[in-house]
Design a protein around this motif. Structure first.
Motif, PDB file in Angstrom:
ATOM      1  N   MET A 176       0.806  -1.223   0.000  1.00 15.28           N
ATOM      2  CA  MET A 176       0.000   0.000   0.000  1.00 15.28           C
ATOM      3  C   MET A 176       0.837   1.270   0.000  1.00 15.28           C
ATOM      4  O   MET A 176       0.301   2.369   0.164  1.00 15.28           O
ATOM      5  CB  MET A 176      -0.946   0.003   1.203  1.00 15.28           C
ATOM      6  N   ALA A 177       2.130   1.152  -0.205  1.00 19.82           N
ATOM      7  CA  ALA A 177       2.991   2.334  -0.148  1.00 19.82           C
ATOM      8  C   ALA A 177       2.731   3.312  -1.282  1.00 19.82           C
ATOM      9  O   ALA A 177       3.076   4.496  -1.174  1.00 19.82           O
ATOM     10  CB  ALA A 177       4.456   1.907  -0.156  1.00 19.82           C
ATOM     11  N   SER A 178       2.135   2.853  -2.379  1.00 16.88           N
ATOM     12  CA  SER A 178       1.955   3.707  -3.557  1.00 16.88           C
ATOM     13  C   SER A 178       0.609   4.423  -3.589  1.00 16.88           C
ATOM     14  O   SER A 178       0.326   5.172  -4.526  1.00 16.88           O
ATOM     15  CB  SER A 178       2.100   2.863  -4.833  1.00 16.88           C
ATOM     16  N   GLU A 183      -0.194   6.779   5.232  1.00 21.39           N
ATOM     17  CA  GLU A 183      -0.020   7.591   6.437  1.00 21.39           C
ATOM     18  C   GLU A 183      -0.798   6.989   7.605  1.00 21.39           C
ATOM     19  O   GLU A 183      -0.306   6.925   8.736  1.00 21.39           O
ATOM     20  CB  GLU A 183      -0.485   9.024   6.184  1.00 21.39           C
ATOM     21  N   LEU A 184      -2.024   6.556   7.325  1.00 19.70           N
ATOM     22  CA  LEU A 184      -2.848   5.962   8.377  1.00 19.70           C
ATOM     23  C   LEU A 184      -2.198   4.695   8.927  1.00 19.70           C
ATOM     24  O   LEU A 184      -2.164   4.480  10.145  1.00 19.70           O
ATOM     25  CB  LEU A 184      -4.240   5.646   7.838  1.00 19.70           C
ATOM     26  N   LEU A 185      -1.677   3.862   8.048  1.00 22.54           N
ATOM     27  CA  LEU A 185      -1.036   2.632   8.497  1.00 22.54           C
ATOM     28  C   LEU A 185       0.183   2.931   9.366  1.00 22.54           C
ATOM     29  O   LEU A 185       0.424   2.255  10.371  1.00 22.54           O
ATOM     30  CB  LEU A 185      -0.643   1.785   7.286  1.00 22.54           C
ATOM     31  N   ALA A 203       0.959   4.006  17.000  1.00 22.35           N
ATOM     32  CA  ALA A 203       0.076   3.942  18.165  1.00 22.35           C
ATOM     33  C   ALA A 203       0.189   2.601  18.872  1.00 22.35           C
ATOM     34  O   ALA A 203      -0.022   2.510  20.090  1.00 22.35           O
ATOM     35  CB  ALA A 203      -1.372   4.182  17.734  1.00 22.35           C
ATOM     36  N   MET A 204       0.547   1.549  18.136  1.00 25.80           N
ATOM     37  CA  MET A 204       0.690   0.216  18.715  1.00 25.80           C
ATOM     38  C   MET A 204       2.141  -0.109  19.074  1.00 25.80           C
ATOM     39  O   MET A 204       2.450  -1.228  19.482  1.00 25.80           O
ATOM     40  CB  MET A 204       0.149  -0.833  17.737  1.00 25.80           C
ATOM     41  N   GLY A 205       3.042   0.878  18.893  1.00 25.10           N
ATOM     42  CA  GLY A 205       4.444   0.641  19.192  1.00 25.10           C
ATOM     43  C   GLY A 205       5.114  -0.288  18.197  1.00 25.10           C
ATOM     44  O   GLY A 205       6.056  -1.010  18.536  1.00 25.10           O
ATOM     45  N   ARG A 206       4.654  -0.240  16.956  1.00 25.08           N
ATOM     46  CA  ARG A 206       5.195  -1.106  15.914  1.00 25.08           C
ATOM     47  C   ARG A 206       5.681  -0.263  14.742  1.00 25.08           C
ATOM     48  O   ARG A 206       5.549   0.963  14.740  1.00 25.08           O
ATOM     49  CB  ARG A 206       4.143  -2.111  15.440  1.00 25.08           C
ATOM     50  N   ARG A 207       6.204  -0.937  13.728  1.00 26.06           N
ATOM     51  CA  ARG A 207       6.615  -0.265  12.494  1.00 26.06           C
ATOM     52  C   ARG A 207       5.829  -0.852  11.336  1.00 26.06           C
ATOM     53  O   ARG A 207       5.763  -2.079  11.180  1.00 26.06           O
ATOM     54  CB  ARG A 207       8.112  -0.444  12.243  1.00 26.06           C
ATOM     55  N   ALA A 208       5.211   0.008  10.541  1.00 28.59           N
ATOM     56  CA  ALA A 208       4.452  -0.469   9.391  1.00 28.59           C
ATOM     57  C   ALA A 208       5.398  -0.915   8.285  1.00 28.59           C
ATOM     58  O   ALA A 208       6.335  -0.193   7.937  1.00 28.59           O
ATOM     59  CB  ALA A 208       3.530   0.638   8.883  1.00 28.59           C
ATOM     60  N   ARG A 209       5.158  -2.088   7.757  1.00 31.74           N
ATOM     61  CA  ARG A 209       5.974  -2.606   6.655  1.00 31.74           C
ATOM     62  C   ARG A 209       5.182  -2.439   5.367  1.00 31.74           C
ATOM     63  O   ARG A 209       4.270  -3.213   5.062  1.00 31.74           O
ATOM     64  CB  ARG A 209       6.301  -4.078   6.897  1.00 31.74           C
ATOM     65  N   LEU A 210       5.491  -1.384   4.616  1.00 32.85           N
ATOM     66  CA  LEU A 210       4.753  -1.043   3.406  1.00 32.85           C
ATOM     67  C   LEU A 210       5.647  -1.228   2.186  1.00 32.85           C
ATOM     68  O   LEU A 210       6.811  -0.809   2.190  1.00 32.85           O
ATOM     69  CB  LEU A 210       4.255   0.401   3.469  1.00 32.85           C
TER      70      LEU A 210
END
Length: 331
Positions: free
Chosen positions: A216-218, A261-263, A269-276
């Motif tokens: 979803m990065a694009s 951006e939302l991801l 907010a969950m203390g994680r990193r989004a992998r996009l």
């Protein structure tokens, strides 16, 4: 249309407004339908914090709630309406694009249109002074044009049976306001999120939490949402503010973000990193059609931006929480 059948605020509503200004008058009695739902539960908490007395209605017997049975054109509200000055109508039949559940046009019309009209007519006959109807931004349409957010002045363009049923209810309420003394306020929220939210918000959170790469990065869209506590605050404001009478109010946090951006915000907010990872939106849409999730993919790729400037200026209202703080409170 953004305004209709305006009139002076009722005496009891004026008393409530005066109370918020520091006076101690007799408070307005509210009736909240759909009180056990996601928005309803948060709204009741806010009403308690504001010391506003209310009756909470739901379909079945539950301690602390008034049971009214199924909501349709024949529901009898006479037992719960006496003494009520304002109705907040949250109860509705909804659709879920994640699990594909869709009650169908007959159920939407029965509950959302006929049920609303029936309640409003009984409320007007009982002397209710203000009726707040929680509609949906989908009345404006499923997607907004790029760089052109939805406004209250837009010609309605509902594309689903759910949205059509809400628009039909809106129009019936406007007609009723012209033949009765009851003031109508219509609120159209976009996706409502927060702790305990289901649907597409829950699905996105689960995807982020899984840690799998998301294509979803694009995506370069912009979508508006509203945090449940912000919506509850707006509803209470619409109950007590004299300028809300006769208005269509678009709701939102005031900040529209792209899906990537939302991801990223969800992940933070969950203390994680989004992998996009990048993937053309057209390819995502094609895959969505292939697996029967076209509507869900459209929500991820399309624009749905809401202009809330009219609501903010008219009611002198600012959402209590910005999106980043709201997302942190959602987990």
């Amino acid at each position: 249309m953004c305004q209709f059948a305006r009139g002076p605020p009722s005496d009891s509503l004026c008393q409530t407004i005066a109370w918020h200004a520091g006076v101690d008058p007799e408070l307005t009695m509210l009736l909240v339908t759909g009180a056990t739902g996601f928005v309803g539960q948060d709204l009741l908490r806010r009403l308690r914090l504001r010391n506003l007395p209310f009756k909470a209605a739901c379909r079945s017997d539950r301690a602390g709630y008034l049971a009214v049975g199924d909501i349709d054109g024949g529901t009898d509200w006479k037992a719960v309406l006496p003494g009520v000055d304002a109705v907040i109508h949250l109860a509705a039949a909804n659709q879920n694009v994640v699990d594909g559940s869709n009650p169908g046009p007959e159920v939407f019309r029965t509950v959302n249109t006929e049920g609303t009209i029936n309640l409003a007519k009984q409320a007007a006959a009982s002397g209710v002074k203000r009726f707040i109807f929680i509609s949906t931004i989908k009345v404006n349409g499923e997607r907004s044009a790029k760089e052109r957010p939805f406004t209250p002045q837009d010609i309605p363009n509902p594309a689903t049976d759910y949205a059509v049923s809400k628009l039909e209810a809106e129009r019936a309420l406007i007609a009723l306001s012209k033949t009765s003394d009851m003031q109508i306020v219509i609120i159209r929220p976009p996706l409502v999120y927060g702790r305990g939210a289901g649907g597409s918000f829950k699905a996105l959170a689960q995807l982020v939490r899984s840690g799998i790469p998301l294509p979803m990065a694009s995506i370069g869209n912009r979508r508006s949402m509203i945090y449940v506590e912000n919506l509850a605050d707006l509803i209470v404001t619409a109950v007590v503010h004299p300028a809300a009478a006769g208005q269509v109010l678009l709701a939102g946090d005031g900040e529209a973000v792209s899906t990537p951006e939302l991801l990223r915000l969800l992940a933070a907010a969950m203390g994680r990193r989004a992998r996009l990872v990048p993937c053309p939106p057209a390819v995502l849409q094609m895959l969505g059609r292939a697996i029967g999730k076209e509507e869900l993919v459209s929500r991820l790729t399309d624009w749905l931006e809401v202009d809330t400037s009219h609501t903010r200026a008219l009611l002198d209202w600012t959402p209590p929480f910005d999106m980043r703080d709201a997302l942190k409170r959602s987990f």
